[in-house]
Write an enzyme that holds these catalytic residues in place. Structure first.
Site, PDB file in Angstrom:
ATOM      1  N   GLN A  52       0.826  -1.204   0.000  1.00 30.47           N
ATOM      2  CA  GLN A  52       0.000   0.000   0.000  1.00 30.47           C
ATOM      3  C   GLN A  52       0.862   1.257   0.000  1.00 30.47           C
ATOM      4  O   GLN A  52       0.579   2.222   0.693  1.00 30.47           O
ATOM      5  CB  GLN A  52      -0.927  -0.024   1.216  1.00 30.47           C
ATOM      6  CG  GLN A  52      -1.843  -1.223   1.200  1.00 30.47           C
ATOM      7  CD  GLN A  52      -2.688  -1.338   2.459  1.00 30.47           C
ATOM      8  OE1 GLN A  52      -2.311  -0.892   3.531  1.00 30.47           O
ATOM      9  NE2 GLN A  52      -3.856  -1.943   2.304  1.00 30.47           N
ATOM     10  N   CYS A  53       1.875   1.253  -0.807  1.00 31.96           N
ATOM     11  CA  CYS A  53       2.864   2.332  -0.865  1.00 31.96           C
ATOM     12  C   CYS A  53       2.839   2.957  -2.262  1.00 31.96           C
ATOM     13  O   CYS A  53       2.497   2.289  -3.240  1.00 31.96           O
ATOM     14  CB  CYS A  53       4.249   1.733  -0.569  1.00 31.96           C
ATOM     15  SG  CYS A  53       5.640   2.874  -0.714  1.00 31.96           S
TER      16      CYS A  53
END
Length: 173
Positions: A52-53
């Site tokens: 989730q970057c």
């Protein structure tokens, strides 16, 4: 303490890069273990990852790099980590996410700490030898065929960049 001093003196005297921790063992995302020693004689690009970057799209580049050089011997090892609070909750979710969204087939570890007091021994050893500590997700460490740390890169250096591919090609010769 004496052995540490001997190692430091030998390192300085030889002018060589310190050896990587080939005895590092990681839990595999598929179960079992991943032992760096099993890749002895092959260069290994170790990358701390997160699902989730903003850099998560680098999974495409990591897979492309692996596809390009795997037959020549390169291993790309993904190390999912939630040290920056950007990873999914479980290793099973990470594996599914990577397979569905990026069609990854490169080796991956289970969720692993890469910095701080709970950092995996590999990362503690890399920090001790080079001063390199992941500052964010998708930091890269290239281990040479003899277990030496060739180079480290931060998140902004893309997997297929000339900086990385040139070092991999040298290591494969």
């Amino acid at each position: 303490m004496r052995s540490l001093m001997t190692l430091i003196v030998a390192f300085i005297w030889s002018g060589a890069v310190a050896a990587a921790p080939l005895d590092a063992v990681f839990a595999s995302i598929d179960g079992g273990e991943i032992r760096l020693r099993d890749y002895s004689g092959q260069p290994v690009l170790v990358v701390n990852t997160a699902s989730q970057c903003a850099f998560t799209r680098q999974y495409d580049g990591l897979q492309a790099l692996y596809d390009r050089y795997r037959d020549a011997g390169l291993v790309v090892l993904a190390i999912p980590s939630d040290d920056f609070n950007q990873e999914l909750d479980t290793a099973a979710e990470v594996k599914e996410f990577c397979e569905i969204n990026f069609n990854l087939d490169l080796p991956m570890t289970d969720m692993t700490h890469v910095r701080g007091p709970r950092a995996h021994g590999f990362y503690r050893d890399v920090a001790a030898q080079t001063g390199f500590v992941p500052r964010w997700n998708f930091n890269k460490v290239l281990i040479g065929t003899e277990g030496e740390i060739i180079q480290t890169w931060g998140s902004s250096v893309r997997p297929m960049s000339q900086a990385i591919t040139a070092e991999i090609e040298k290591a494969l010769k």
